[in-house]
Design a protein around this motif. Structure first.
Motif, PDB file in Angstrom:
ATOM      1  N   ASP A 158       0.863  -1.172   0.000  1.00  0.00           N
ATOM      2  CA  ASP A 158       0.000   0.000   0.000  1.00  0.00           C
ATOM      3  C   ASP A 158       0.913   1.239   0.000  1.00  0.00           C
ATOM      4  O   ASP A 158       2.091   1.129   0.344  1.00  0.00           O
ATOM      5  N   LEU A 159       0.390   2.398  -0.360  1.00  0.00           N
ATOM      6  CA  LEU A 159       1.249   3.598  -0.420  1.00  0.00           C
ATOM      7  C   LEU A 159       1.001   4.550   0.764  1.00  0.00           C
ATOM      8  O   LEU A 159       1.849   4.696   1.648  1.00  0.00           O
ATOM      9  N   ASP A 160      -0.175   5.192   0.789  1.00  0.00           N
ATOM     10  CA  ASP A 160      -0.461   6.183   1.838  1.00  0.00           C
ATOM     11  C   ASP A 160      -0.538   5.500   3.199  1.00  0.00           C
ATOM     12  O   ASP A 160      -1.340   4.581   3.395  1.00  0.00           O
ATOM     13  N   GLY A 213      -8.091   6.462   2.315  1.00  0.00           N
ATOM     14  CA  GLY A 213      -8.225   5.010   2.175  1.00  0.00           C
ATOM     15  C   GLY A 213      -8.981   4.579   0.931  1.00  0.00           C
ATOM     16  O   GLY A 213      -8.687   3.551   0.338  1.00  0.00           O
ATOM     17  N   HIS A 214      -9.977   5.375   0.555  1.00  0.00           N
ATOM     18  CA  HIS A 214     -10.822   4.985  -0.589  1.00  0.00           C
ATOM     19  C   HIS A 214     -10.438   5.719  -1.871  1.00  0.00           C
ATOM     20  O   HIS A 214     -11.196   5.699  -2.838  1.00  0.00           O
ATOM     21  N   GLY A 215      -9.290   6.391  -1.848  1.00  0.00           N
ATOM     22  CA  GLY A 215      -8.873   7.167  -3.003  1.00  0.00           C
ATOM     23  C   GLY A 215      -9.116   8.648  -2.753  1.00  0.00           C
ATOM     24  O   GLY A 215      -9.945   9.039  -1.934  1.00  0.00           O
ATOM     25  N   THR A 232      -2.277   0.809  -4.637  1.00  0.00           N
ATOM     26  CA  THR A 232      -2.846   1.921  -3.865  1.00  0.00           C
ATOM     27  C   THR A 232      -4.212   2.310  -4.418  1.00  0.00           C
ATOM     28  O   THR A 232      -4.476   2.109  -5.607  1.00  0.00           O
ATOM     29  N   ASN A 233      -5.051   2.882  -3.573  1.00  0.00           N
ATOM     30  CA  ASN A 233      -6.311   3.446  -4.060  1.00  0.00           C
ATOM     31  C   ASN A 233      -6.147   4.888  -4.523  1.00  0.00           C
ATOM     32  O   ASN A 233      -7.084   5.478  -5.064  1.00  0.00           O
ATOM     33  N   LYS A 276      -9.081  -1.509  -4.559  1.00  0.00           N
ATOM     34  CA  LYS A 276      -9.126  -2.280  -3.310  1.00  0.00           C
ATOM     35  C   LYS A 276     -10.430  -1.969  -2.578  1.00  0.00           C
ATOM     36  O   LYS A 276     -10.829  -0.811  -2.581  1.00  0.00           O
TER      37      LYS A 276
HETATM   38  O1  LIG Z   1      -5.567   7.530  -1.489  1.00  0.00           O
HETATM   39  C1  LIG Z   1      -6.141   6.900  -0.583  1.00  0.00           C
HETATM   40  O2  LIG Z   1      -7.234   7.241  -0.098  1.00  0.00           O
HETATM   41  C2  LIG Z   1      -5.522   5.658  -0.039  1.00  0.00           C
HETATM   42  O3  LIG Z   1      -4.304   5.319  -0.607  1.00  0.00           O
HETATM   43  P1  LIG Z   1      -3.643   3.919  -0.160  1.00  0.00           P
HETATM   44  O4  LIG Z   1      -4.480   2.847  -0.787  1.00  0.00           O
HETATM   45  O5  LIG Z   1      -2.246   4.006  -0.731  1.00  0.00           O
HETATM   46  O6  LIG Z   1      -3.643   3.888   1.334  1.00  0.00           O
END
Ligand SMILES: O=C(O)COP(=O)(O)O
Ligand SMILES: [Mg+2]
Length: 224
Positions: free
Chosen positions: A12-14, A50-52, A121-122, A154
């Motif tokens: 995952d990124l964030d 989390g949801h983009g 990532t989202n 995701k």
């Molecule tokens: O951009 C988001 O809301 C979440 O990003 P993530 O999937 O990398 O945690």
């Protein structure tokens, strides 16, 4: 490092590799100011991640406009608000984000050991690339799948399946590393193991409550 337990690791990124919430909050508040709205708090932004990024903006507009999120989503003016936000986020990208401890050297060591690495990532692709580049990670992954790369994001397992096929790696040799219930659900939906970091963005809930296979203190635990 002992021989790797996994041949493919999906990150995952964030909240997992990069602490991004401070500059996302700056960008959201820049956009809200342009739109004549009052600002939101860092804590609110943390809990909307989390949801983009698009969904996060919808939450911020719903909150500040006292509207249900669906009304914002279907408002014909939303596209303009999204364009304003995109400009703000592009300007803020890399200004107040930082890599979490030991991310760079851990990614380097895993790659040197022959492990395939991907980002799932989202976050939308237009923001994913600048964030990775701002932290010198543009070439650190064999594959990067953003929230709008595929028709679904995701917790749908499509991105994981895509990586498994691309690299010809079995589910039992694949690990997902994330910070949220969405990451745990993605891994479960895909039938791969999941380790979680406790320091990211999990909509205000402790990550232990999502029951990952392991909670690790930092990314370097992947080398142990
Ligand atoms: O951009 C988001 O809301 C979440 O990003 P993530 O999937 O990398 O945690
Ligand atoms: Mg995350």
């Amino acid at each position: 490092m002992t021989p790797p337990l996994y041949d493919l690791i999906l990150f995952d990124l964030d909240g997992t590799l990069v602490e991004t919430a401070p500059e996302i909050a700056d960008a959201v508040n820049d956009a809200l100011a342009h739109l004549g709205r009052s600002p939101v708090t860092q804590r609110q932004v943390d809990d909307w991640i989390g949801h983009g990024t698009r969904e996060l903006l919808i939450q911020a507009l719903a909150h500040t406009g006292q509207q249900p999120p669906d009304a914002v989503r279907h408002d014909p003016g939303f596209a303009d608000a999204e364009a304003v936000f995109a400009r703000c986020y592009e300007q803020r990208c890399g200004t107040r984000s930082r890599l979490y401890p030991r991310v760079r050297e851990t990614l380097q060591a895993l790659r040197a050991a022959g492990v395939r690495l991907a980002v799932v990532t989202n976050k939308e692709a237009r923001y994913t690339r600048p964030v990775l580049a701002a932290h010198g990670l543009a070439d650190s992954f064999d594959q990067v799948i953003s929230g709008d790369t595929l028709p679904v994001k995701k917790p749908d397992p499509m991105a994981v399946d895509d990586c498994l096929r691309r690299f010809g790696v079995g589910r039992e040799r694949t690990l997902f590393v994330g910070d949220s219930s969405i990451d745990v659900a993605t891994a479960r939906n895909a039938g791969v193991a999941v380790w979680a970091l406790p320091y990211g963005y999990n909509m205000g809930q402790p990550i232990e409550s999502c029951d990952p296979d392991r909670v690790i203190p930092d990314i370097a635990a992947l080398l142990a």
